[in-house]
Write a protein that holds these residues in place. Structure first.
Motif, PDB file in Angstrom:
ATOM      1  N   LYS A 195      49.313  34.966  41.460  1.00  0.00           N
ATOM      2  CA  LYS A 195      48.064  35.117  42.192  1.00  0.00           C
ATOM      3  C   LYS A 195      48.283  34.513  43.566  1.00  0.00           C
ATOM      4  O   LYS A 195      48.884  33.437  43.701  1.00  0.00           O
ATOM      5  CB  LYS A 195      46.958  34.361  41.470  1.00  0.00           C
TER       6      LYS A 195
ATOM      7  N   LEU B 293      45.241  32.842  53.442  1.00  0.00           N
ATOM      8  CA  LEU B 293      44.390  31.831  54.072  1.00  0.00           C
ATOM      9  C   LEU B 293      44.249  32.018  55.575  1.00  0.00           C
ATOM     10  O   LEU B 293      43.295  31.525  56.180  1.00  0.00           O
ATOM     11  CB  LEU B 293      44.965  30.440  53.772  1.00  0.00           C
TER      12      LEU B 293
ATOM     13  N   ASP C 189      24.583  27.048  50.248  1.00  0.00           N
ATOM     14  CA  ASP C 189      24.940  26.868  48.851  1.00  0.00           C
ATOM     15  C   ASP C 189      26.287  27.567  48.653  1.00  0.00           C
ATOM     16  O   ASP C 189      26.771  28.258  49.546  1.00  0.00           O
ATOM     17  CB  ASP C 189      23.867  27.484  47.947  1.00  0.00           C
ATOM     18  N   VAL C 190      26.900  27.368  47.512  1.00  0.00           N
ATOM     19  CA  VAL C 190      28.196  28.003  47.272  1.00  0.00           C
ATOM     20  C   VAL C 190      28.157  28.815  45.978  1.00  0.00           C
ATOM     21  O   VAL C 190      27.309  28.595  45.113  1.00  0.00           O
ATOM     22  CB  VAL C 190      29.337  26.970  47.171  1.00  0.00           C
TER      23      VAL C 190
ATOM     24  N   SER D 194      22.839  18.862  42.870  1.00  0.00           N
ATOM     25  CA  SER D 194      23.079  20.197  42.321  1.00  0.00           C
ATOM     26  C   SER D 194      23.714  20.100  40.933  1.00  0.00           C
ATOM     27  O   SER D 194      23.306  20.789  39.990  1.00  0.00           O
ATOM     28  CB  SER D 194      23.966  21.006  43.272  1.00  0.00           C
TER      29      SER D 194
ATOM     30  N   ASP E 260      35.943  24.906  37.306  1.00  0.00           N
ATOM     31  CA  ASP E 260      35.141  25.798  38.161  1.00  0.00           C
ATOM     32  C   ASP E 260      34.048  25.011  38.879  1.00  0.00           C
ATOM     33  O   ASP E 260      33.875  25.136  40.105  1.00  0.00           O
ATOM     34  CB  ASP E 260      34.530  26.915  37.300  1.00  0.00           C
ATOM     35  N   SER E 261      33.313  24.178  38.139  1.00  0.00           N
ATOM     36  CA  SER E 261      32.264  23.377  38.792  1.00  0.00           C
ATOM     37  C   SER E 261      32.872  22.422  39.814  1.00  0.00           C
ATOM     38  O   SER E 261      32.329  22.235  40.911  1.00  0.00           O
ATOM     39  CB  SER E 261      31.447  22.603  37.750  1.00  0.00           C
TER      40      SER E 261
ATOM     41  N   SER F  48      31.042  30.835  43.243  1.00  0.00           N
ATOM     42  CA  SER F  48      32.440  31.145  42.900  1.00  0.00           C
ATOM     43  C   SER F  48      32.661  32.644  43.023  1.00  0.00           C
ATOM     44  O   SER F  48      31.956  33.440  42.393  1.00  0.00           O
ATOM     45  CB  SER F  48      32.765  30.726  41.467  1.00  0.00           C
TER      46      SER F  48
ATOM     47  N   TYR G 251      31.915  22.414  43.759  1.00  0.00           N
ATOM     48  CA  TYR G 251      31.312  21.241  44.399  1.00  0.00           C
ATOM     49  C   TYR G 251      32.217  20.640  45.468  1.00  0.00           C
ATOM     50  O   TYR G 251      31.725  20.080  46.453  1.00  0.00           O
ATOM     51  CB  TYR G 251      30.880  20.217  43.356  1.00  0.00           C
TER      52      TYR G 251
ATOM     53  N   THR H  18      23.068  27.411  31.540  1.00  0.00           N
ATOM     54  CA  THR H  18      22.854  27.824  32.935  1.00  0.00           C
ATOM     55  C   THR H  18      23.434  26.831  33.945  1.00  0.00           C
ATOM     56  O   THR H  18      23.720  25.678  33.645  1.00  0.00           O
ATOM     57  CB  THR H  18      21.344  27.989  33.214  1.00  0.00           C
ATOM     58  N   GLN H  19      23.540  27.338  35.172  1.00  0.00           N
ATOM     59  CA  GLN H  19      23.943  26.492  36.299  1.00  0.00           C
ATOM     60  C   GLN H  19      22.687  26.143  37.133  1.00  0.00           C
ATOM     61  O   GLN H  19      21.562  26.353  36.683  1.00  0.00           O
ATOM     62  CB  GLN H  19      25.061  27.141  37.123  1.00  0.00           C
ATOM     63  N   GLN H  20      22.898  25.669  38.347  1.00  0.00           N
ATOM     64  CA  GLN H  20      21.797  25.083  39.111  1.00  0.00           C
ATOM     65  C   GLN H  20      20.727  26.090  39.551  1.00  0.00           C
ATOM     66  O   GLN H  20      19.610  25.700  39.870  1.00  0.00           O
ATOM     67  CB  GLN H  20      22.344  24.313  40.324  1.00  0.00           C
TER      68      GLN H  20
ATOM     69  N   LEU I  95      34.056  37.141  39.678  1.00  0.00           N
ATOM     70  CA  LEU I  95      32.632  37.076  39.358  1.00  0.00           C
ATOM     71  C   LEU I  95      31.924  38.057  40.284  1.00  0.00           C
ATOM     72  O   LEU I  95      32.009  37.939  41.507  1.00  0.00           O
ATOM     73  CB  LEU I  95      32.142  35.647  39.539  1.00  0.00           C
TER      74      LEU I  95
ATOM     75  N   GLN J 190      22.617  21.467  36.516  1.00  0.00           N
ATOM     76  CA  GLN J 190      23.437  22.427  35.752  1.00  0.00           C
ATOM     77  C   GLN J 190      23.349  22.094  34.266  1.00  0.00           C
ATOM     78  O   GLN J 190      24.185  21.344  33.732  1.00  0.00           O
ATOM     79  CB  GLN J 190      24.907  22.351  36.192  1.00  0.00           C
TER      80      GLN J 190
ATOM     81  N   ALA K 181      41.004  28.752  43.221  1.00  0.00           N
ATOM     82  CA  ALA K 181      39.687  29.397  43.246  1.00  0.00           C
ATOM     83  C   ALA K 181      39.246  29.742  44.656  1.00  0.00           C
ATOM     84  O   ALA K 181      39.608  29.056  45.617  1.00  0.00           O
ATOM     85  CB  ALA K 181      38.648  28.462  42.621  1.00  0.00           C
ATOM     86  N   THR K 182      38.461  30.799  44.758  1.00  0.00           N
ATOM     87  CA  THR K 182      37.850  31.209  46.022  1.00  0.00           C
ATOM     88  C   THR K 182      36.340  31.030  45.908  1.00  0.00           C
ATOM     89  O   THR K 182      35.724  31.530  44.963  1.00  0.00           O
ATOM     90  CB  THR K 182      38.156  32.692  46.314  1.00  0.00           C
TER      91      THR K 182
ATOM     92  N   HIS L  32      26.178  30.043  33.503  1.00  0.00           N
ATOM     93  CA  HIS L  32      27.346  29.447  34.167  1.00  0.00           C
ATOM     94  C   HIS L  32      28.572  30.355  33.997  1.00  0.00           C
ATOM     95  O   HIS L  32      28.797  30.901  32.911  1.00  0.00           O
ATOM     96  CB  HIS L  32      27.625  28.079  33.533  1.00  0.00           C
TER      97      HIS L  32
ATOM     98  N   ASN M 219      46.426  33.593  47.325  1.00  0.00           N
ATOM     99  CA  ASN M 219      45.286  33.518  48.253  1.00  0.00           C
ATOM    100  C   ASN M 219      45.827  33.560  49.671  1.00  0.00           C
ATOM    101  O   ASN M 219      46.728  32.786  50.027  1.00  0.00           O
ATOM    102  CB  ASN M 219      44.482  32.221  48.061  1.00  0.00           C
TER     103      ASN M 219
ATOM    104  N   VAL N 187      39.027  27.969  49.839  1.00  0.00           N
ATOM    105  CA  VAL N 187      39.985  28.068  48.750  1.00  0.00           C
ATOM    106  C   VAL N 187      40.189  26.658  48.208  1.00  0.00           C
ATOM    107  O   VAL N 187      40.466  25.722  48.966  1.00  0.00           O
ATOM    108  CB  VAL N 187      41.316  28.672  49.231  1.00  0.00           C
TER     109      VAL N 187
ATOM    110  N   VAL O  65      41.565  38.979  50.707  1.00  0.00           N
ATOM    111  CA  VAL O  65      41.291  37.560  50.495  1.00  0.00           C
ATOM    112  C   VAL O  65      42.287  36.984  49.493  1.00  0.00           C
ATOM    113  O   VAL O  65      42.857  35.919  49.720  1.00  0.00           O
ATOM    114  CB  VAL O  65      39.852  37.366  49.975  1.00  0.00           C
ATOM    115  N   GLU O  66      42.486  37.684  48.417  1.00  0.00           N
ATOM    116  CA  GLU O  66      43.402  37.223  47.376  1.00  0.00           C
ATOM    117  C   GLU O  66      43.650  38.365  46.418  1.00  0.00           C
ATOM    118  O   GLU O  66      42.877  39.314  46.338  1.00  0.00           O
ATOM    119  CB  GLU O  66      42.830  36.021  46.633  1.00  0.00           C
TER     120      GLU O  66
END
Lengths: 166, 166, 166, 166
Positions: free
Chosen positions: C102, C106, B95-96, B30, B79-80, B98, B84, A63-65, A105, B34, B150-151, A70, C104, B129, D99-100
């Motif tokens: 890909k 912006l 919070d964020v 955070s 990804d993490s 993905s 972050y 898992t994540q936070q 996701l 994880q 990543a977005t 994850h 993005n 981004v 967005v992308e």
């Protein structure tokens, strides 16, 4: 190259005879030599021509936070599923390598188990394009939580020298 | 929003005073929640404004069929790290999440350790981004093995209800 | 906002001698045989080893419903720039093909002109990974509006038969 | 190779009554205000709830160096089709913004006409994820040549100020 059969649950298992079993054996043998799949508790639940399903049960280790699974764990089984879907239709003796993938996701990873279903969208001589969806399973219901579009390359079955690239 | 400082190793640590420590604390807290990062042996090795580094040592538990580190493990720290990096410049209390990412795998995951370095390419009100590179480290030398674009979405710090999506 | 000018513009032109001119000629010749680039008013403004810049001026013919330049037009020059960056370092006699990319987006495509700058991130025997940024130029200032990560394949210089795939 | 025709073409037109016509009108009105679509000769051939088809005929103005249609032109109609598929299910008064997106190019753009079919894979409050396939049509047969996975954002219908970002 890829058969284009779509109701793909129907072909898993050995019902199509020896040629099915050859590719299924190749795929399952390789999967069983992936320690990371075992580390995250993943198992291969079906193999068809150009289609593979991989599943893992929920574990708090993944898992994540916020307590959800994850994205990296879900991505890992989608990546392996895409690679093995490509391998199932690759020329004999070829191994496969992920060139790149993109993941969206769609919902939090909340469920009792998680399943990735990949299929080959187009198989060329050197490259295959595969798509995978990942679902969270809760109380017998599946919810789409992620989707992948991936490019896989066929290569000689000798593993690359650790110093070389693609 | 994002500072645009580029020699970013310089800002990690607390040298910029309280505001740096606030975002760094938020990010590290955070990260420490994880469990999956701990499962793959990952640690956060630096946090700057808009930039994060995460590392894990090689382990046979993380490998694929040829003995290289699985793309899923490398993707997980990229990804993490992207998430972050975005969190480090997100509005207070946000919070964020993905939204999506794309990974190109450039060379086999062969090394003693693996490091992902992410930075914010553009931070908007709702979306950021981020780009990350992943390197394999061998005998003190780094080799680029993967790259991510990543977005990331800012959201309220209350974790989403497990039934809802993005 | 700032110029983002990269050191590699210095290498465009013939200063590095004959070998530079050979790859530059190959790239410019191919670009000049792309009618679509001419349709959108694009010109190749610099070619280096592993780097290419393509530009087009604003035209209302290229806009979407809000008067900004369409993402497809910006993507088109990023795609061509990535392909030609790869071609500039491809083996002699090889042609290149975009496998996937890909993008993005912006910021809105608002400006007097638009420039895409691509560079090769990794070139392998068969595949190259390229990155491109696109900028809108207004009153002499550049603003980053899009970024691309692309996979390019080397192939024989004979164009593929229209019936075949990758 | 085969038609790949999806059941959703059945819903285009006004058969579902006023609510269908409202979203279809919104989508077609916006499309008609995209000069770039007209520049490449594109027309919207069907609009359903969450699905859009856009087509253009072959023109030598749209080709690359080998005489095939440029990936940028095909990407442009896939991008517009994804955006309008999202717009068709967006809250009233909302506009959409790409967005992308990620595109895999599967076969050369050789044909008499080219059609992009997009559908919404998941629509959230702020973000929608759409998929599109693009086909080349020759002698009445369709061949899959590209596929897109895209993230679209809902925003207020007032166009953004040209100086701002996402």
């Amino acid at each position: 190259m890829t058969s284009g059969r779509l109701p793909w649950q129907a072909v898993s298992g050995g019902v199509l005879g020896e040629s099915v079993e050859a590719f299924e054996k190749k795929v399952r043998d390789s999967f069983n030599r992936q320690p990371f799949m075992s580390t995250i508790g993943a198992e291969m639940i079906s193999v068809g021509s150009g289609r593979v399903e991989i599943r893992f049960p929920f574990s708090s280790k993944l898992t994540q936070q916020n307590g959800f699974v994850h994205a990296g764990a879900v991505t890992s089984i989608m990546d392996s599923a895409c690679g093995y879907a490509a391998l199932s239709v690759a020329p004999e003796g070829a191994d496969v390598l992920s060139v790149e993938f993109k993941v969206n996701l769609l919902a939090p990873g909340a469920g009792e188990s998680f399943v990735a279903r990949a299929s080959v969208k187009r198989a060329g001589k050197r490259l295959a394009v595969c798509a995978a969806d990942a679902f969270a399973v809760r109380a017998g219901e599946e919810k789409l939580i992620a989707t992948m579009l991936a490019t896989i390359m066929n290569m000689d079955s000798n593993p690359p020298d650790p110093g070389s690239g693609s």
